[in-house]
Scaffold this motif. Structure first.
Motif, PDB file in Angstrom:
ATOM      1  N   VAL A 133       0.858  -1.181   0.000  1.00  0.00           N
ATOM      2  CA  VAL A 133       0.000   0.000   0.000  1.00  0.00           C
ATOM      3  C   VAL A 133       0.897   1.235   0.000  1.00  0.00           C
ATOM      4  O   VAL A 133       1.822   1.334   0.817  1.00  0.00           O
ATOM      5  N   ILE A 134       0.643   2.151  -0.917  1.00  0.00           N
ATOM      6  CA  ILE A 134       1.505   3.327  -1.066  1.00  0.00           C
ATOM      7  C   ILE A 134       0.737   4.616  -0.763  1.00  0.00           C
ATOM      8  O   ILE A 134       0.026   5.141  -1.621  1.00  0.00           O
ATOM      9  N   PRO A 135       0.888   5.148   0.468  1.00  0.00           N
ATOM     10  CA  PRO A 135       0.356   6.474   0.766  1.00  0.00           C
ATOM     11  C   PRO A 135       1.436   7.556   0.716  1.00  0.00           C
ATOM     12  O   PRO A 135       1.213   8.683   1.156  1.00  0.00           O
ATOM     13  N   ALA A 136       2.628   7.234   0.199  1.00  0.00           N
ATOM     14  CA  ALA A 136       3.772   8.145   0.231  1.00  0.00           C
ATOM     15  C   ALA A 136       3.496   9.415  -0.567  1.00  0.00           C
ATOM     16  O   ALA A 136       2.755   9.424  -1.540  1.00  0.00           O
ATOM     17  N   GLY A 137       4.156  10.501  -0.138  1.00  0.00           N
ATOM     18  CA  GLY A 137       4.037  11.767  -0.840  1.00  0.00           C
ATOM     19  C   GLY A 137       3.623  12.880   0.085  1.00  0.00           C
ATOM     20  O   GLY A 137       3.360  12.671   1.263  1.00  0.00           O
ATOM     21  N   ILE A 138       3.579  14.089  -0.449  1.00  0.00           N
ATOM     22  CA  ILE A 138       3.181  15.234   0.368  1.00  0.00           C
ATOM     23  C   ILE A 138       1.658  15.355   0.355  1.00  0.00           C
ATOM     24  O   ILE A 138       0.996  14.992  -0.608  1.00  0.00           O
ATOM     25  N   PRO A 139       1.064  15.863   1.445  1.00  0.00           N
ATOM     26  CA  PRO A 139      -0.387  16.063   1.492  1.00  0.00           C
ATOM     27  C   PRO A 139      -0.784  17.369   0.821  1.00  0.00           C
ATOM     28  O   PRO A 139       0.054  18.254   0.591  1.00  0.00           O
ATOM     29  N   ARG A 140      -2.052  17.481   0.542  1.00  0.00           N
ATOM     30  CA  ARG A 140      -2.563  18.738  -0.007  1.00  0.00           C
ATOM     31  C   ARG A 140      -2.622  19.812   1.067  1.00  0.00           C
ATOM     32  O   ARG A 140      -2.883  19.543   2.229  1.00  0.00           O
ATOM     33  N   PHE A 153       1.552  16.762  -8.350  1.00  0.00           N
ATOM     34  CA  PHE A 153       2.088  15.805  -9.315  1.00  0.00           C
ATOM     35  C   PHE A 153       3.609  15.789  -9.368  1.00  0.00           C
ATOM     36  O   PHE A 153       4.234  14.729  -9.292  1.00  0.00           O
ATOM     37  N   ASN A 154       4.223  16.945  -9.513  1.00  0.00           N
ATOM     38  CA  ASN A 154       5.657  16.983  -9.758  1.00  0.00           C
ATOM     39  C   ASN A 154       6.464  16.333  -8.645  1.00  0.00           C
ATOM     40  O   ASN A 154       7.509  15.723  -8.899  1.00  0.00           O
ATOM     41  N   THR A 197      -0.667  -4.219  -5.616  1.00  0.00           N
ATOM     42  CA  THR A 197      -0.200  -2.869  -5.317  1.00  0.00           C
ATOM     43  C   THR A 197      -1.386  -1.913  -5.257  1.00  0.00           C
ATOM     44  O   THR A 197      -2.171  -1.819  -6.208  1.00  0.00           O
ATOM     45  N   CYS A 198      -1.508  -1.219  -4.140  1.00  0.00           N
ATOM     46  CA  CYS A 198      -2.646  -0.328  -3.878  1.00  0.00           C
ATOM     47  C   CYS A 198      -2.129   1.098  -3.720  1.00  0.00           C
ATOM     48  O   CYS A 198      -1.401   1.389  -2.767  1.00  0.00           O
ATOM     49  N   ILE A 199      -2.503   1.964  -4.651  1.00  0.00           N
ATOM     50  CA  ILE A 199      -1.979   3.323  -4.689  1.00  0.00           C
ATOM     51  C   ILE A 199      -2.943   4.301  -4.031  1.00  0.00           C
ATOM     52  O   ILE A 199      -4.116   4.411  -4.421  1.00  0.00           O
ATOM     53  N   ILE A 200      -2.431   5.026  -3.031  1.00  0.00           N
ATOM     54  CA  ILE A 200      -3.182   6.104  -2.382  1.00  0.00           C
ATOM     55  C   ILE A 200      -2.612   7.461  -2.789  1.00  0.00           C
ATOM     56  O   ILE A 200      -3.332   8.463  -2.837  1.00  0.00           O
ATOM     57  N   SER A 201      -1.325   7.505  -3.080  1.00  0.00           N
ATOM     58  CA  SER A 201      -0.621   8.762  -3.354  1.00  0.00           C
ATOM     59  C   SER A 201      -1.311   9.545  -4.462  1.00  0.00           C
ATOM     60  O   SER A 201      -1.524   9.026  -5.565  1.00  0.00           O
ATOM     61  N   ASN A 202      -1.625  10.796  -4.170  1.00  0.00           N
ATOM     62  CA  ASN A 202      -2.289  11.648  -5.158  1.00  0.00           C
ATOM     63  C   ASN A 202      -1.281  12.324  -6.088  1.00  0.00           C
ATOM     64  O   ASN A 202      -0.136  12.534  -5.722  1.00  0.00           O
ATOM     65  N   GLY A 214       0.509  10.906 -16.505  1.00  0.00           N
ATOM     66  CA  GLY A 214       1.252   9.864 -15.813  1.00  0.00           C
ATOM     67  C   GLY A 214       2.081   9.016 -16.755  1.00  0.00           C
ATOM     68  O   GLY A 214       3.257   8.727 -16.484  1.00  0.00           O
ATOM     69  N   VAL A 215       1.476   8.610 -17.846  1.00  0.00           N
ATOM     70  CA  VAL A 215       2.186   7.780 -18.838  1.00  0.00           C
ATOM     71  C   VAL A 215       3.388   8.544 -19.400  1.00  0.00           C
ATOM     72  O   VAL A 215       4.500   8.002 -19.500  1.00  0.00           O
ATOM     73  N   ASN A 216       3.189   9.803 -19.749  1.00  0.00           N
ATOM     74  CA  ASN A 216       4.264  10.596 -20.330  1.00  0.00           C
ATOM     75  C   ASN A 216       5.390  10.836 -19.336  1.00  0.00           C
ATOM     76  O   ASN A 216       6.574  10.918 -19.730  1.00  0.00           O
ATOM     77  N   PHE A 217       5.052  10.963 -18.057  1.00  0.00           N
ATOM     78  CA  PHE A 217       6.086  11.194 -17.037  1.00  0.00           C
ATOM     79  C   PHE A 217       7.112  10.072 -17.046  1.00  0.00           C
ATOM     80  O   PHE A 217       8.323  10.327 -16.984  1.00  0.00           O
TER      81      PHE A 217
END
Length: 316
Positions: A73-80, A90-91, A113-118, A308-311
């Motif tokens: 489970v992936i909640p990684a990243g910065i919050p809003r 995104f960046n 794989t379960c994605i939470i990251s926005n 996402g694909v292009n990134f």
């Protein structure tokens, strides 16, 4: 016995890990973060349930954190923060998710794989592209966790109609931000809504996250409710995939439902089983109002997916 990894033991990861520590089928819980994870793991390990908890800190320990995991489970990243959209994240979050996906492909390629990251609309396609490049992609095993939209819908509808929120079932299709969130209120069994109620509820469901960001006054976003929704999704995944009891939940997956409109990923009701997303259920009839919501959804969603694909492909 299921081994679960939570990649980021922060605002969502900590309450999520607490809920997973209590799950009767979780025997090992692996927590990874760049800071604090050993302390969080030590704290959780004192809880009297059978799940063994281990914390892994730093990039150099990511491989060990993922070894043998069956669900990640992936909640990684910065919050809003106030004024931020999910796309504003995104960046930063795109690069984080890409790196974690590469590690999953290396260490536990058959994990669910379960994605939470926005922004989920874009981060799930990022994972898919990484897995494709690694030769490990199985579309049935990759999920964007959109269940918070369903949880909010059940809550808001029950508040409006005086029903039990745990028995109020609302299907939500599309994506996981703003106008890409399409609640199908016309399909809620046993309830009818005025057009005024439909419009008010739809707007609140679509932008419910903004309520939390504003109420926290810059100190965070929806962490506790997201942790609850993610834990519920993992519970359903365990029930379907490991206990082999088919269960239906909504999730954002590779799907044919909106492919004709340029969206290779789409959230809808799916049946979970041993292979993951075993069946993508039909959307069913939409009201005229919902057809308008759908059109607005796919216009935005196909842009998010392409981003996402292009990134991943431009990085290559």
């Amino acid at each position: 016995m299921v081994k679960v990894a939570v990649l980021a033991a922060g605002g969502i990861g900590q309450p999520l890990s607490l809920l997973l520590k209590s799950h009767p089928q979780v025997t090992e819980l692996s927590l990874y973060d760049i800071v604090n994870s050993p302390g969080v793991a030590a704290d959780l390990s004192h809880i009297c349930t059978k799940a063994k908890v281990t914390g892994y800190k730093g990039q150099e320990n990511l491989d060990a954190a993922l070894a043998g995991c069956e669900i990640v489970v992936i909640p990684a990243g910065i919050p809003r923060k106030p004024g931020m959209t999910r796309d504003d994240l995104f960046n930063i979050n795109a690069g984080i998710v890409k790196g974690l996906a590469e590690a999953i492909a290396k260490n536990c390629p058959k994990a669910f794989t379960c994605i939470i990251s926005n922004p989920v609309n874009s981060t799930v396609p990022i994972c898919a592209e990484v897995f494709k490049k690694a030769g490990t992609y199985d579309p049935k095993r990759l999920f964007g966790v959109t269940l918070l939209d369903i949880v909010r819908s059940s809550t808001f509808v029950s508040e409006c109609k005086g029903t039990n929120p745990q028995e109020t079932k609302v299907t939500v299709i599309g994506g996981h931000s703003g106008v890409t969130i399409v609640p199908l209120l016309s399909q809620v069994k046993g309830l009818t809504f005025s057009q005024e109620e439909v419009e008010a509820l739809t707007h609140r469901i679509q932008f419910g996250g903004d309520e939390v960001v504003k109420a926290k006054d810059g100190a965070g976003s929806a962490t506790l409710s997201m942790a609850y929704a993610a834990a519920r999704f993992v519970d359903s995944l365990i029930e379907g995939a490991f206990m082999k009891k088919p269960v239906v939940e909504c999730a954002y997956v590779e799907s044919p439902l909106a492919a004709a409109d340029g969206c290779s990923f789409f959230a809808s009701a799916i049946e979970l089983g041993p292979s993951g997303a075993e069946k993508i259920l039909p959307i069913g009839p939409l009201s005229d109002y919902e057809q308008g919501l759908y059109k607005a959804c796919v216009e935005q969603l196909k842009t998010n997916i392409a981003k996402g694909v292009n990134f991943v492909n431009q990085a290559a």
